[in-house]
Design a protein around this motif. Structure first.
Motif, PDB file in Angstrom:
ATOM      1  N   HIS A 168      16.467  -9.599   3.527  1.00 34.10           N
ATOM      2  CA  HIS A 168      16.534  -8.478   2.584  1.00 34.10           C
ATOM      3  C   HIS A 168      15.151  -7.850   2.558  1.00 34.10           C
ATOM      4  O   HIS A 168      14.171  -8.533   2.256  1.00 34.10           O
ATOM      5  N   SER A 177      12.706   1.011   1.021  1.00 30.65           N
ATOM      6  CA  SER A 177      12.196   0.359   2.226  1.00 30.65           C
ATOM      7  C   SER A 177      12.072   1.330   3.399  1.00 30.65           C
ATOM      8  O   SER A 177      12.865   2.261   3.538  1.00 30.65           O
ATOM      9  N   ASP A 229      12.699  -4.832   1.054  1.00 24.65           N
ATOM     10  CA  ASP A 229      12.418  -3.752   0.115  1.00 24.65           C
ATOM     11  C   ASP A 229      11.077  -3.095   0.430  1.00 24.65           C
ATOM     12  O   ASP A 229      10.805  -2.004  -0.046  1.00 24.65           O
ATOM     13  N   GLY A 230      10.240  -3.748   1.224  1.00 23.72           N
ATOM     14  CA  GLY A 230       8.931  -3.222   1.579  1.00 23.72           C
ATOM     15  C   GLY A 230       8.987  -2.398   2.848  1.00 23.72           C
ATOM     16  O   GLY A 230      10.026  -1.853   3.216  1.00 23.72           O
ATOM     17  N   VAL A 264      13.374 -12.675   1.641  1.00 27.31           N
ATOM     18  CA  VAL A 264      13.216 -11.404   0.941  1.00 27.31           C
ATOM     19  C   VAL A 264      11.794 -10.907   1.163  1.00 27.31           C
ATOM     20  O   VAL A 264      10.831 -11.649   0.963  1.00 27.31           O
ATOM     21  N   LEU A 265      11.673  -9.664   1.604  1.00 27.46           N
ATOM     22  CA  LEU A 265      10.373  -9.008   1.713  1.00 27.46           C
ATOM     23  C   LEU A 265      10.311  -7.998   0.574  1.00 27.46           C
ATOM     24  O   LEU A 265      11.016  -6.991   0.586  1.00 27.46           O
ATOM     25  N   GLY A 266       9.488  -8.268  -0.412  1.00 29.58           N
ATOM     26  CA  GLY A 266       9.419  -7.455  -1.621  1.00 29.58           C
ATOM     27  C   GLY A 266       8.860  -6.066  -1.385  1.00 29.58           C
ATOM     28  O   GLY A 266       8.270  -5.769  -0.341  1.00 29.58           O
ATOM     29  N   SER A 267       9.017  -5.213  -2.389  1.00 27.33           N
ATOM     30  CA  SER A 267       8.607  -3.819  -2.274  1.00 27.33           C
ATOM     31  C   SER A 267       7.094  -3.662  -2.160  1.00 27.33           C
ATOM     32  O   SER A 267       6.615  -2.646  -1.675  1.00 27.33           O
ATOM     33  N   ASP A 268       6.322  -4.664  -2.566  1.00 24.86           N
ATOM     34  CA  ASP A 268       4.869  -4.597  -2.471  1.00 24.86           C
ATOM     35  C   ASP A 268       4.345  -5.110  -1.132  1.00 24.86           C
ATOM     36  O   ASP A 268       3.146  -5.127  -0.902  1.00 24.86           O
ATOM     37  N   LEU A 269       5.249  -5.485  -0.230  1.00 25.34           N
ATOM     38  CA  LEU A 269       4.869  -6.089   1.046  1.00 25.34           C
ATOM     39  C   LEU A 269       4.950  -5.080   2.184  1.00 25.34           C
ATOM     40  O   LEU A 269       5.926  -4.347   2.316  1.00 25.34           O
TER      41      LEU A 269
END
Length: 130
Positions: free
Chosen positions: A29, A49, A31-32, A11-16
């Motif tokens: 997955h 993303s 989101d960033g 998972v690549l988070g939204s802050d990444l």
């Protein structure tokens, strides 16, 4: 969501924010934001993303922004998606409201485009979801 070879996913988070190509044997997955090409087994893209680069996956479910070509065996483009680039697929589902600027080309059994983008005569398996 687990891949066939193992039970992991990334998972690549939204802050990444990543600059560079991503290759994953696991499901992915995002989101960033990614500035680079992505190759993985299965891709799920979140609404917020952004991807600037080519996407290659066995299955992909896109809900965010993609600027680049997409190649997938099974592709689902959700209504929140904004895609700029050519799309190569075996099976395609597009929700009503999705925005795509580019050409669609169905792939043959070997995974290559059956007809070059812009050519005539491509047999397409397209499902429009509403």
């Amino acid at each position: 969501m687990a891949s066939k070879s193992n039970s992991t996913f990334s998972v690549l988070g939204s802050d990444l924010s990543i600059t560079g190509d991503i290759t994953a044997s696991a499901d992915l997955h995002i989101d960033g934001s990614v500035a680079g090409d992505i190759a993985c087994s299965a891709l799920v893209q979140g609404e917020s993303s952004t991807v600037k680069g080519a996407v290659k996956a066995e299955t992909a479910r896109l809900a965010g922004t993609v600027e680049g070509s997409i190649t997938a065996r099974e592709l689902v483009i959700l209504k929140t998606a904004k895609i700029t680039g050519d799309v190569f697929y075996d099976a395609l589902t597009i929700e009503q409201g999705a925005q795509v600027e580019g050409r669609f080309a169905h792939r043959d059994a070997k995974g290559k485009p059956a007809v070059q983008p812009g050519g005539a005569g491509a047999k397409a398996e397209v499902t429009v979801a509403g």
